[in-house]
Motif scaffolding. Sequence first.
Motif, PDB file in Angstrom:
ATOM      1  N   HIS A   1       5.776  -6.474  -6.504  1.00  0.00           N
ATOM      2  CA  HIS A   1       4.547  -6.198  -6.279  1.00  0.00           C
ATOM      3  C   HIS A   1       4.081  -6.689  -7.826  1.00  0.00           C
ATOM      4  O   HIS A   1       3.719  -5.590  -8.610  1.00  0.00           O
ATOM      5  CB  HIS A   1       3.908  -5.373  -5.149  1.00  0.00           C
ATOM      6  CG  HIS A   1       4.814  -5.056  -4.450  1.00  0.00           C
ATOM      7  ND1 HIS A   1       4.235  -5.843  -3.152  1.00  0.00           N
ATOM      8  CD2 HIS A   1       5.342  -4.306  -3.556  1.00  0.00           C
ATOM      9  CE1 HIS A   1       4.863  -5.891  -2.279  1.00  0.00           C
ATOM     10  NE2 HIS A   1       5.322  -4.702  -2.777  1.00  0.00           N
ATOM     11  N   THR A   2       2.547  -7.864  -7.687  1.00  0.00           N
ATOM     12  CA  THR A   2       2.474  -7.771  -9.042  1.00  0.00           C
ATOM     13  C   THR A   2       1.689  -6.602  -9.911  1.00  0.00           C
ATOM     14  O   THR A   2       2.028  -5.817 -10.913  1.00  0.00           O
ATOM     15  CB  THR A   2       2.028  -9.017  -9.245  1.00  0.00           C
ATOM     16  OG1 THR A   2       3.205  -9.972  -8.940  1.00  0.00           O
ATOM     17  CG2 THR A   2       1.489  -9.776 -11.079  1.00  0.00           C
ATOM     18  N   SER A   3       0.805  -6.192  -8.860  1.00  0.00           N
ATOM     19  CA  SER A   3      -0.159  -5.176  -9.678  1.00  0.00           C
ATOM     20  C   SER A   3       0.711  -4.209  -9.156  1.00  0.00           C
ATOM     21  O   SER A   3      -0.249  -3.078 -10.649  1.00  0.00           O
ATOM     22  CB  SER A   3      -1.557  -4.709  -7.750  1.00  0.00           C
ATOM     23  OG  SER A   3      -1.118  -4.736  -7.326  1.00  0.00           O
ATOM     24  N   LEU A   4       1.471  -3.976  -8.790  1.00  0.00           N
ATOM     25  CA  LEU A   4       1.356  -2.172  -9.209  1.00  0.00           C
ATOM     26  C   LEU A   4       2.934  -2.349 -10.647  1.00  0.00           C
ATOM     27  O   LEU A   4       2.873  -0.964 -10.811  1.00  0.00           O
ATOM     28  CB  LEU A   4       2.660  -2.279  -7.937  1.00  0.00           C
ATOM     29  CG  LEU A   4       3.047  -0.580  -7.719  1.00  0.00           C
ATOM     30  CD1 LEU A   4       2.389   0.483  -7.474  1.00  0.00           C
ATOM     31  CD2 LEU A   4       3.874  -0.488  -5.867  1.00  0.00           C
TER      32      LEU A   4
ATOM     33  N   GLN B   1       0.686  -0.379  -0.204  1.00  0.00           N
ATOM     34  CA  GLN B   1       0.250  -0.352   0.065  1.00  0.00           C
ATOM     35  C   GLN B   1       0.182   0.802  -0.205  1.00  0.00           C
ATOM     36  O   GLN B   1       0.453   1.978  -0.856  1.00  0.00           O
ATOM     37  CB  GLN B   1      -1.020   0.176   1.620  1.00  0.00           C
ATOM     38  CG  GLN B   1      -1.951  -0.643   0.421  1.00  0.00           C
ATOM     39  CD  GLN B   1      -3.064  -1.052   2.321  1.00  0.00           C
ATOM     40  OE1 GLN B   1      -2.625  -0.924   3.193  1.00  0.00           O
ATOM     41  NE2 GLN B   1      -3.941  -0.924   1.957  1.00  0.00           N
TER      42      GLN B   1
ATOM     43  N   PRO C   1       1.299 -12.855 -15.326  1.00  0.00           N
ATOM     44  CA  PRO C   1       0.892 -11.047 -15.799  1.00  0.00           C
ATOM     45  C   PRO C   1       1.790 -10.014 -16.246  1.00  0.00           C
ATOM     46  O   PRO C   1       1.153  -9.221 -16.569  1.00  0.00           O
ATOM     47  CB  PRO C   1      -0.154 -11.305 -14.216  1.00  0.00           C
ATOM     48  CG  PRO C   1       0.164 -12.319 -14.076  1.00  0.00           C
ATOM     49  CD  PRO C   1       1.105 -13.054 -14.559  1.00  0.00           C
ATOM     50  N   VAL C   2       2.687  -9.566 -16.023  1.00  0.00           N
ATOM     51  CA  VAL C   2       3.784  -8.455 -15.576  1.00  0.00           C
ATOM     52  C   VAL C   2       4.029  -9.015 -17.015  1.00  0.00           C
ATOM     53  O   VAL C   2       4.340  -7.691 -17.830  1.00  0.00           O
ATOM     54  CB  VAL C   2       4.987  -8.985 -14.555  1.00  0.00           C
ATOM     55  CG1 VAL C   2       5.356  -7.134 -14.889  1.00  0.00           C
ATOM     56  CG2 VAL C   2       4.200  -8.962 -13.350  1.00  0.00           C
TER      57      VAL C   2
ATOM     58  N   THR D   1       2.495   1.836  -3.669  1.00  0.00           N
ATOM     59  CA  THR D   1       1.616   2.270  -4.018  1.00  0.00           C
ATOM     60  C   THR D   1       1.127   3.692  -4.174  1.00  0.00           C
ATOM     61  O   THR D   1       0.902   3.967  -5.350  1.00  0.00           O
ATOM     62  CB  THR D   1      -0.041   1.254  -4.010  1.00  0.00           C
ATOM     63  OG1 THR D   1      -0.039  -0.126  -3.999  1.00  0.00           O
ATOM     64  CG2 THR D   1      -1.038   1.874  -5.724  1.00  0.00           C
TER      65      THR D   1
ATOM     66  N   TYR E   1       1.259  -0.313 -17.113  1.00  0.00           N
ATOM     67  CA  TYR E   1       0.375   0.320 -17.959  1.00  0.00           C
ATOM     68  C   TYR E   1       0.796   1.752 -18.704  1.00  0.00           C
ATOM     69  O   TYR E   1       0.663   2.797 -19.792  1.00  0.00           O
ATOM     70  CB  TYR E   1      -0.786   0.452 -17.837  1.00  0.00           C
ATOM     71  CG  TYR E   1      -2.036   1.322 -17.784  1.00  0.00           C
ATOM     72  CD1 TYR E   1      -2.282   0.780 -18.838  1.00  0.00           C
ATOM     73  CD2 TYR E   1      -2.106   1.882 -17.534  1.00  0.00           C
ATOM     74  CE1 TYR E   1      -3.000   1.735 -20.045  1.00  0.00           C
ATOM     75  CE2 TYR E   1      -3.862   3.017 -18.221  1.00  0.00           C
ATOM     76  CZ  TYR E   1      -3.440   2.200 -19.147  1.00  0.00           C
ATOM     77  OH  TYR E   1      -5.413   3.523 -20.084  1.00  0.00           O
TER      78      TYR E   1
ATOM     79  N   VAL F   1       2.281  -3.498 -12.796  1.00  0.00           N
ATOM     80  CA  VAL F   1       1.006  -4.023 -14.116  1.00  0.00           C
ATOM     81  C   VAL F   1       0.910  -2.945 -13.918  1.00  0.00           C
ATOM     82  O   VAL F   1       0.907  -1.706 -15.229  1.00  0.00           O
ATOM     83  CB  VAL F   1       0.108  -5.269 -13.883  1.00  0.00           C
ATOM     84  CG1 VAL F   1      -1.152  -4.699 -14.769  1.00  0.00           C
ATOM     85  CG2 VAL F   1       0.701  -6.655 -13.643  1.00  0.00           C
ATOM     86  N   ARG F   2       0.317  -1.757 -13.585  1.00  0.00           N
ATOM     87  CA  ARG F   2       0.094  -0.326 -13.208  1.00  0.00           C
ATOM     88  C   ARG F   2       1.087  -0.055 -14.094  1.00  0.00           C
ATOM     89  O   ARG F   2       0.959   1.313 -14.609  1.00  0.00           O
ATOM     90  CB  ARG F   2      -0.234   0.192 -11.967  1.00  0.00           C
ATOM     91  CG  ARG F   2      -1.863   0.181 -11.750  1.00  0.00           C
ATOM     92  CD  ARG F   2      -1.866   0.968 -10.374  1.00  0.00           C
ATOM     93  NE  ARG F   2      -2.315   2.413 -11.511  1.00  0.00           N
ATOM     94  CZ  ARG F   2      -2.552   3.932  -9.933  1.00  0.00           C
ATOM     95  NH1 ARG F   2      -1.736   3.138  -9.189  1.00  0.00           N
ATOM     96  NH2 ARG F   2      -1.975   4.611 -10.652  1.00  0.00           N
TER      97      ARG F   2
END
Lengths: 183, 864
Positions: free
Chosen positions: B447-450, B411, B485-486, B414, B456, B452-453
Motif C-alpha cells: 500500500h503506497t499511502s501506508l 484499513q 511516490p514511495v 493502517t 515519514y 509513505v507514512r
Amino acid sequence: MVHTNLEGSLFEPTLYIVKGMCILDNEGNRILAKYYDKDILPTPKEQKAFEKNLFNKTHRANAEIIMLDGLTCVYKSNVDLFFYVMGSSHENELLLQSVLNSLYESVSILLRRNVEKRVLMDNLDAVMLAFDEICDGGVILDSDPSSIVGRAALRGEDVPLGEQTVVQVMQRVNDLFWEIFKN
Amino acid sequence: MSSFRRDKKEEEDTGGNIFQNLDKTALLQEARYFNSTPVNPRKCVQILTKIIYLLNQGEKLTTQEATDIFFATTKLFQSKDVVLRRLVYLCIKELSSMAQDVIIVTSSLTKDMTGKEDLYRAAAIRALCSITDSTMLQAIERYMKQAIVDKNPAVSSAALVSALHLSATVPELVRRWVNDAQEAIMSDNAMVSYHALAVVAGARKNDRLSTVKLVTKLSRSPLRSPFALCLLVRYAAKLAEEDQTEASEPYLEFIECCLRHKSEIVVYEAAHAIVNLRKSARDLAQAVSVLQIFCGSSKATLRLAGARTLAKLTTKHPNAVAACAVDLENLISDPNRSVATLAVTTLLATGAESSIDRLMKQISTFMSEISDEFKIVVVRAIRRLCTKYPRKHQSLASFLAGMLRDEGGVQYKTAIADAIIALIEENPDAKETGLAHLCEFIEDCEHTSLAVRILYVLGREGPKARQPSRYIRYIYNRVILESGPVRAAAVSAVARFGATCEDLLPNISVLLARCQLDDDDEVRDRAIFFSAILNSNDPQLISDYITNVPTPNPVLLEKALHDHLRLNPDKPFNILSVPSSEPTKEPEEAPVQIETRKQPVVSLEELYSEQLKVVPGIEKLGPPFKTCKAIDLTEPETEYRVRCVKHIFARHLILQFECLNTLSDQLLEKVRVRLESAPGYKILCEVPCEQLPYDKQGSVFCLLEFPRGPIETLGTFGATLEFSVRDCDPTTGLPDGGDGYSDTYPLEEVDVGCAEQFRAHVAPDDWEASWERAASAAEASDTFVLSQSDINEAASAVCDHLGLPKAAISGDAVKEIRGGGLWREGTPMLVRARLVASQGSVTMKLTARSPREDVATLLLAAVG
C-alpha cells in the motif's frame, strides 16, 4: 423529525424506532424494502449499496444481529429469503428483534409456512399489506402476527395449490402465460 | 397438453416471477386498464402490485407519470374488492409525495374512514393523514377524535399513529386530541396503549410538570403492554437524569421494579436505564446481574444487548464489569462475531496487567476468524492498552507486528501501523523495537499511502535512535525497489537523517547524488533540492526546510491559494500565513465499540470559514491566522446565551458573537452588539443578526482593525447586546402584530490578550540550537513574582497566558517552559521561562526572542 441523540447514553423516548425493513433474495437482490427516516439512506442508490453490503456480511453467518453503518440490523433467513429490520445503533435491540419476529411470522403464516421466494412472489400483494400493517413511517403499528395477517390476507377465495382443481390450475397458468406473453 | 407442459416449464425457469423485467412504460400503458368498467379486481390487483413493486425497487417516476397513475388509481374506488381497495391506499401513500393534486381523493378516503367496513377504516385513516394538509385536517378533526377512542384497536392505533406523525407539522391541532388519547392509554390492547402514551407524552414534552404527573400516575397503575412500559421507562429515566436530587428516587424505584418484568424487552430497557443513571456500584448490582444472564442467553440479540451494555459500563465502573469477566470470556468464542469482538475489547479494557498475556493468547486464535473491521476494533483496544500499561509494550508490540504480517486490507494495516506509531511516540522504551517492526513491514508493503507514512515516521524518529545508520538501509532499499511516490518519500526521509546526524552526512550525500538520476521528476527534484540545502551547511536553512517544515492545513491552504489567485496573483504567496495543521487529536471516543467509524477531525478555522463569508470584505483580510475557542459571555442558565469567538487575521480581528435565544415566547430582531472599543482599535464594520428565533443560533460579527503597535493590542472590550423584542406564540413561533420594544442585555467583557495572537507550539527537538541561533535577534527579558503559590499551577497558568500547550513544561523543582511560535503578522518568536518556588511564592524569569523587539515585549507585557 426523528431525533437520535448518540451523545446521550439513555434511549430516546420516541416511537420512531424502525429505520427500515427489507426482504432480500438469495443473491442479495431487493424483493421489498422500506426506509422510514429521511436522513438515513435517502436515495435508492444508497439503499441498494447498503443492502448489498448487509447481504454480503450476513448471508453466510447466521448470527441474528449485526451493527452496520451506524445501524443495528437484526435478521433471519429461510431457504432463499432474508428478512432484515434496521434501527438506530442507539436503540433497544430486543424491540427490533420483536419487529423482525412479527414480520417473519406474519409472512410465514401468509405463505402457509412455505417461506421461499417463489411463493412470496405469488403473494406479494399480501406481503406488501403486511409490511404496511407492521410499521407505519417508522412506528411499530402492530406486533401480533395473527392480527397482522388478519388485516393483510384478505382473499377468501384463494385456495392453496394442492387443493385447487385441475381446471383452476390451468386457468391460473393460462392467465400467467398471457401476462408474460403480453409483456 | 404439450404446450401446457412447456408453459409450465417456462414458468419454472423464470421462478414464476411476473415481476422480473418489469418495464415502466409498459406498466404505464397497463394502468389505463383501470379506467375500464366494470373493474376486474383480480387483474387490477396484479397491475397495482406491479406498480408498487416497481416503485419499491427505486424506479423514478416523473411528476406527470405519477399523476397519471394516481388518477387512474382513483377510478378503482368503484370496486368493493377489499384487497384492491387496500392496495389502492398503499399506492396513494407511495405516490403522494410524487404526484400532483393528491388531495382529490380526500372525500373518498373520508367516506371509507367513517364507513362500516372495519378493514377499510384503519387503513383509510393512515392514507388520509399522509396526504392531507392542516387546512383539510380541520374538516376531519371530529372523525379523528372519534377514531382515537374507537372500539376497534386497529382503528384506534391508526388514528393515534397518524396523530403522532401530524404532531411534527401541526402540534397545536394534535394537542386538542390529547384528552381522547389519554383515555386510550388504559386500553386493553397493547399497541393502542403504547401509541396513546406517545401521543400524550409528546404533546407535553415541553411541560415538565405534567410529564412528571403522567409518569408518576402510570408508574403506579401498571401498564400491560411491554412496548408502552419501555416507553414509560424511557420517560422516567429522562426525568431522573434531569433531576439528580432525591426527588428522582421514585422513578428509579419504578425502573428497578421493571427489572422483574416477565418480558425481556422491558427487563433490558430497565437495565439499560439503570446502568446509565445509577452512580454507585452497589445500586448497579441488580442490573448487572440481569445483563450477566443475558450474556449466557441462547439468542444472539440478547447476548449482544448484554455485552454492549456491560461494555458501556467500562469507563464508569470498571470493577462492576471486571466481576463479569467469566461471562465475557465465554463469549470470546461466540458464533456472532460482533458479540465476540465486544467481549474481547471489554475484557482488554477492564483486565488487570497480569491477565493481559493470557488474553492476548486467547485473542490470537480468534483473530484469524474475524473480518477486518472487527480486527480494527481489537487493534484500537490494544492501542489503548499500550497507553494504559506502558510496561507491557514488548508483548503488545510483538503481537501487533504479528498481525502486521498477516493478510489484511489497507484499513486494517493502517490501524496497526497507527497503533505502532502511537506506541513509538508515547513510549521512549518502545521506540527501537517499534521502528524495527515498521522497517520490516515496509520491506513488503503493497500500500503506497501506508509506505509513505511509515517512511515519514522513520525520517522523523529514526535520527533520534541510538543507531540511526541501521534504518538507512531499509529506507534506501525503497529507493531501489518501489514506485515513484514511495521513492520520493524515501528521499525526504534520507535527507532528514543527513540533516540531523552529521557523521552520516557524507554517505547521505552519495545516496542523494544517486537519486538525482531517477526516472521520476518528483524524486529527482527532491534529491537535488535536499542535496543543495545539505551542502549549504547553513543550520537555519536546514532547520527551516528539512527538519522543522511547517505543514499547512490542506483545506485552508487551498482556500488561501484561491483567494490569492483572485485578488493579487502577481505578488508572491506566503505559505506561513496559512495555519499549520494541528497534530490530529484522537477524538474522545467510548472505550469499547464494535463499529469502526471515524469522525473526520475538522479544525476550528475550517469550521468557521463558511460562516465568516457574510462579513463584507473578508477576502481582503487574507487567510485567517487563528480561530480561538468560544468563550461564554453569559452565565449558562440565562435568557440569552452569548459566546464570543475571536478570529485573528494578520492585521484584523473579527469578533463573532454566537447568540442563542432560550425564551420560546420571544422573537429577537435586529440583534447587534455594542462594543466599547479598547483604545487604539478601529471598528470597521458590523454585521447584525436580523432575526433570532427561539432555540436557533444566530451570529453577530464585528470587524476591527488591530492597533499598529503590538503592545497596544492588549485590551478589553465592554460589550452589550442590543435588540428589539417581539412577543410571539410559543407553539408556532409566529410573532404577534405589535412592533416590539427595544431592550439591552449586558455581556461580560471580551479580553484580547497575547495567546490569541500567537500560533504557539512546543519546543522542537533542536530547540537549544534554534535558541542559540536567535541570540542575535532582539531579546526581551524580565523577572516576575507570580501570584500562585504552587509551582505546577503557576506553570500551567503561564502556558495558558502564552497559548502554549502544557507539554511545553519540563523539569521538576525548577520548571522550564520552552516554546516557539508565530505572531499574526508572520514574525517568529521563541520564548523561555524558568520558574522557581521560594518561600511560598513563585518567581519566574521570562525571556523572549524575536526579530521584532516589540513582539518580544508583547509576550512579556501579557504576563506582567
